[in-house]
Design a protein around this motif. Sequence first.
Motif, PDB file in Angstrom:
ATOM      1  N   GLU A 165       0.849  -1.195   0.000  1.00  0.00           N
ATOM      2  CA  GLU A 165       0.000   0.000   0.000  1.00  0.00           C
ATOM      3  C   GLU A 165       0.879   1.236   0.000  1.00  0.00           C
ATOM      4  O   GLU A 165       1.773   1.375   0.837  1.00  0.00           O
ATOM      5  CB  GLU A 165      -0.918   0.001   1.228  1.00  0.00           C
ATOM      6  N   VAL A 166       0.645   2.110  -0.956  1.00  0.00           N
ATOM      7  CA  VAL A 166       1.443   3.327  -1.103  1.00  0.00           C
ATOM      8  C   VAL A 166       0.541   4.536  -0.917  1.00  0.00           C
ATOM      9  O   VAL A 166      -0.515   4.634  -1.549  1.00  0.00           O
ATOM     10  CB  VAL A 166       2.115   3.383  -2.497  1.00  0.00           C
ATOM     11  N   LYS A 167       0.962   5.430  -0.044  1.00  0.00           N
ATOM     12  CA  LYS A 167       0.209   6.653   0.211  1.00  0.00           C
ATOM     13  C   LYS A 167       0.889   7.817  -0.498  1.00  0.00           C
ATOM     14  O   LYS A 167       2.074   8.069  -0.288  1.00  0.00           O
ATOM     15  CB  LYS A 167       0.129   6.949   1.707  1.00  0.00           C
ATOM     16  N   VAL A 168       0.135   8.515  -1.352  1.00  0.00           N
ATOM     17  CA  VAL A 168       0.638   9.693  -2.053  1.00  0.00           C
ATOM     18  C   VAL A 168      -0.116  10.904  -1.528  1.00  0.00           C
ATOM     19  O   VAL A 168      -1.352  10.951  -1.585  1.00  0.00           O
ATOM     20  CB  VAL A 168       0.447   9.574  -3.581  1.00  0.00           C
ATOM     21  N   ILE A 169       0.615  11.882  -1.005  1.00  0.00           N
ATOM     22  CA  ILE A 169       0.000  13.110  -0.500  1.00  0.00           C
ATOM     23  C   ILE A 169      -0.053  14.121  -1.644  1.00  0.00           C
ATOM     24  O   ILE A 169       0.977  14.582  -2.125  1.00  0.00           O
ATOM     25  CB  ILE A 169       0.774  13.700   0.689  1.00  0.00           C
ATOM     26  N   THR A 186      -0.408  -5.329 -10.799  1.00  0.00           N
ATOM     27  CA  THR A 186      -1.672  -4.603 -10.813  1.00  0.00           C
ATOM     28  C   THR A 186      -1.667  -3.571  -9.695  1.00  0.00           C
ATOM     29  O   THR A 186      -0.882  -3.653  -8.748  1.00  0.00           O
ATOM     30  CB  THR A 186      -2.877  -5.548 -10.635  1.00  0.00           C
ATOM     31  N   VAL A 187      -2.571  -2.595  -9.820  1.00  0.00           N
ATOM     32  CA  VAL A 187      -2.717  -1.575  -8.791  1.00  0.00           C
ATOM     33  C   VAL A 187      -4.204  -1.330  -8.551  1.00  0.00           C
ATOM     34  O   VAL A 187      -4.995  -1.267  -9.495  1.00  0.00           O
ATOM     35  CB  VAL A 187      -2.001  -0.257  -9.179  1.00  0.00           C
ATOM     36  N   ASP A 188      -4.582  -1.260  -7.285  1.00  0.00           N
ATOM     37  CA  ASP A 188      -5.955  -0.937  -6.892  1.00  0.00           C
ATOM     38  C   ASP A 188      -6.032   0.540  -6.534  1.00  0.00           C
ATOM     39  O   ASP A 188      -5.188   1.057  -5.792  1.00  0.00           O
ATOM     40  CB  ASP A 188      -6.394  -1.768  -5.680  1.00  0.00           C
ATOM     41  N   TYR A 189      -7.066   1.201  -7.060  1.00  0.00           N
ATOM     42  CA  TYR A 189      -7.255   2.625  -6.765  1.00  0.00           C
ATOM     43  C   TYR A 189      -8.748   2.922  -6.794  1.00  0.00           C
ATOM     44  O   TYR A 189      -9.423   2.691  -7.795  1.00  0.00           O
ATOM     45  CB  TYR A 189      -6.520   3.484  -7.802  1.00  0.00           C
ATOM     46  N   ASN A 192     -11.103   0.134  -7.993  1.00  0.00           N
ATOM     47  CA  ASN A 192     -10.863  -0.431  -9.318  1.00  0.00           C
ATOM     48  C   ASN A 192      -9.452  -0.996  -9.399  1.00  0.00           C
ATOM     49  O   ASN A 192      -8.530  -0.513  -8.720  1.00  0.00           O
ATOM     50  CB  ASN A 192     -11.055   0.622 -10.407  1.00  0.00           C
ATOM     51  N   THR A 193      -9.286  -2.025 -10.240  1.00  0.00           N
ATOM     52  CA  THR A 193      -7.987  -2.658 -10.436  1.00  0.00           C
ATOM     53  C   THR A 193      -7.503  -2.388 -11.854  1.00  0.00           C
ATOM     54  O   THR A 193      -8.258  -2.558 -12.821  1.00  0.00           O
ATOM     55  CB  THR A 193      -8.072  -4.173 -10.192  1.00  0.00           C
ATOM     56  N   TYR A 194      -6.237  -1.980 -11.970  1.00  0.00           N
ATOM     57  CA  TYR A 194      -5.642  -1.662 -13.265  1.00  0.00           C
ATOM     58  C   TYR A 194      -4.370  -2.489 -13.452  1.00  0.00           C
ATOM     59  O   TYR A 194      -3.609  -2.706 -12.508  1.00  0.00           O
ATOM     60  CB  TYR A 194      -5.315  -0.172 -13.356  1.00  0.00           C
ATOM     61  N   HIS A 195      -4.159  -2.935 -14.683  1.00  0.00           N
ATOM     62  CA  HIS A 195      -2.976  -3.727 -15.008  1.00  0.00           C
ATOM     63  C   HIS A 195      -1.826  -2.809 -15.418  1.00  0.00           C
ATOM     64  O   HIS A 195      -2.002  -1.873 -16.197  1.00  0.00           O
ATOM     65  CB  HIS A 195      -3.299  -4.711 -16.123  1.00  0.00           C
ATOM     66  N   ASN A 213      -3.953   9.855  -1.055  1.00  0.00           N
ATOM     67  CA  ASN A 213      -4.367   8.985  -2.147  1.00  0.00           C
ATOM     68  C   ASN A 213      -3.701   7.633  -1.931  1.00  0.00           C
ATOM     69  O   ASN A 213      -2.474   7.559  -1.807  1.00  0.00           O
ATOM     70  CB  ASN A 213      -3.939   9.561  -3.502  1.00  0.00           C
ATOM     71  N   ILE A 214      -4.499   6.565  -1.882  1.00  0.00           N
ATOM     72  CA  ILE A 214      -3.979   5.228  -1.594  1.00  0.00           C
ATOM     73  C   ILE A 214      -3.947   4.394  -2.864  1.00  0.00           C
ATOM     74  O   ILE A 214      -4.975   4.191  -3.514  1.00  0.00           O
ATOM     75  CB  ILE A 214      -4.825   4.511  -0.519  1.00  0.00           C
ATOM     76  N   LEU A 215      -2.755   3.909  -3.211  1.00  0.00           N
ATOM     77  CA  LEU A 215      -2.560   2.986  -4.316  1.00  0.00           C
ATOM     78  C   LEU A 215      -2.028   1.683  -3.745  1.00  0.00           C
ATOM     79  O   LEU A 215      -1.028   1.684  -3.014  1.00  0.00           O
ATOM     80  CB  LEU A 215      -1.561   3.538  -5.340  1.00  0.00           C
ATOM     81  N   THR A 216      -2.704   0.550  -4.033  1.00  0.00           N
ATOM     82  CA  THR A 216      -2.267  -0.752  -3.527  1.00  0.00           C
ATOM     83  C   THR A 216      -1.785  -1.599  -4.698  1.00  0.00           C
ATOM     84  O   THR A 216      -2.552  -1.927  -5.606  1.00  0.00           O
ATOM     85  CB  THR A 216      -3.409  -1.465  -2.789  1.00  0.00           C
ATOM     86  N   PHE A 217      -0.502  -1.936  -4.670  1.00  0.00           N
ATOM     87  CA  PHE A 217       0.124  -2.695  -5.747  1.00  0.00           C
ATOM     88  C   PHE A 217       0.158  -4.179  -5.380  1.00  0.00           C
ATOM     89  O   PHE A 217       0.379  -4.545  -4.223  1.00  0.00           O
ATOM     90  CB  PHE A 217       1.543  -2.177  -5.999  1.00  0.00           C
ATOM     91  N   HIS A 218      -0.043  -5.029  -6.395  1.00  0.00           N
ATOM     92  CA  HIS A 218       0.006  -6.484  -6.214  1.00  0.00           C
ATOM     93  C   HIS A 218       0.964  -7.071  -7.242  1.00  0.00           C
ATOM     94  O   HIS A 218       0.871  -6.767  -8.434  1.00  0.00           O
ATOM     95  CB  HIS A 218      -1.387  -7.100  -6.394  1.00  0.00           C
ATOM     96  N   GLY A 219       1.873  -7.917  -6.767  1.00  0.00           N
ATOM     97  CA  GLY A 219       2.841  -8.550  -7.651  1.00  0.00           C
ATOM     98  C   GLY A 219       4.172  -8.684  -6.944  1.00  0.00           C
ATOM     99  O   GLY A 219       4.246  -8.667  -5.705  1.00  0.00           O
TER     100      GLY A 219
END
Length: 232
Positions: A165-169, A186-189, A192-195, A213-219
């Motif tokens: 989980e990445v937090k962007v201010i 992939t990233v969840d935002y 929604n999930t984006y490749h 702003n929270i971006l959750t990356f998977h991989g």
Amino acid sequence: MRNGVKFNNYHSLDDLGLIFNTKVISEPVAQTKLVKIPSRNGALDLSEVLSGSVRYNNRTITMRFTITDNVNNWESIRQEIASKLHGERMQIVFDDDEAFYWLGRVEVGDLKPSKSCAEITIKANVEPYKYNITTSIEDWLWNPFDFENGVINELYGLTVDGSLEVKVIGLERWENPIIICSEPMTVDYKGNTYHLKAGSQVLYEIIIEEGENILTFHGNGTVSVNYRGGSL
């Protein structure tokens, strides 16, 4: 602290010999879209329908400086300054606000002489937002950092081991970040999930808004989020 301004690599005092007097930055004017509808009280405001946020017109920065050199040199100094700045699109950084730069086109005005010195006005037609000097993938700078109101986003080479989980201010200006991945993931935002492919990409569905702003990356691999904040 010095009291002056940099135009790209030219400092007003150190390189141009100008003593900084004043600056006036005009307020940004919102781009509005009002539609009059019969039988409706007032107009329908559609200003944010297409973009989702307020958009602004350019601003004007008016700067006044003093030349104290010999009177016989005033016009030649003005011409030298104009040859370096006039008509150029430049980054403008004020000594009292070194964490940000303005971006716009510069105009060098005429001299206003007095008995022992002359005043020169330099104007710039700039974009409505001022921008962070550094992005979220660059080393942030100690000297210009505002420890009361400043924001640090250090988002380079983050390790994703399953998920992260990445937090962007974000600042006031909405911006699509550049995402750089070492491997596909992939990233969840916002539900929604984006490749994401390996390499650098912009997903226009992801908008960094003001605040968290929270971006959750998977991989598995590393990811960098390149974001440059903008403030009114």
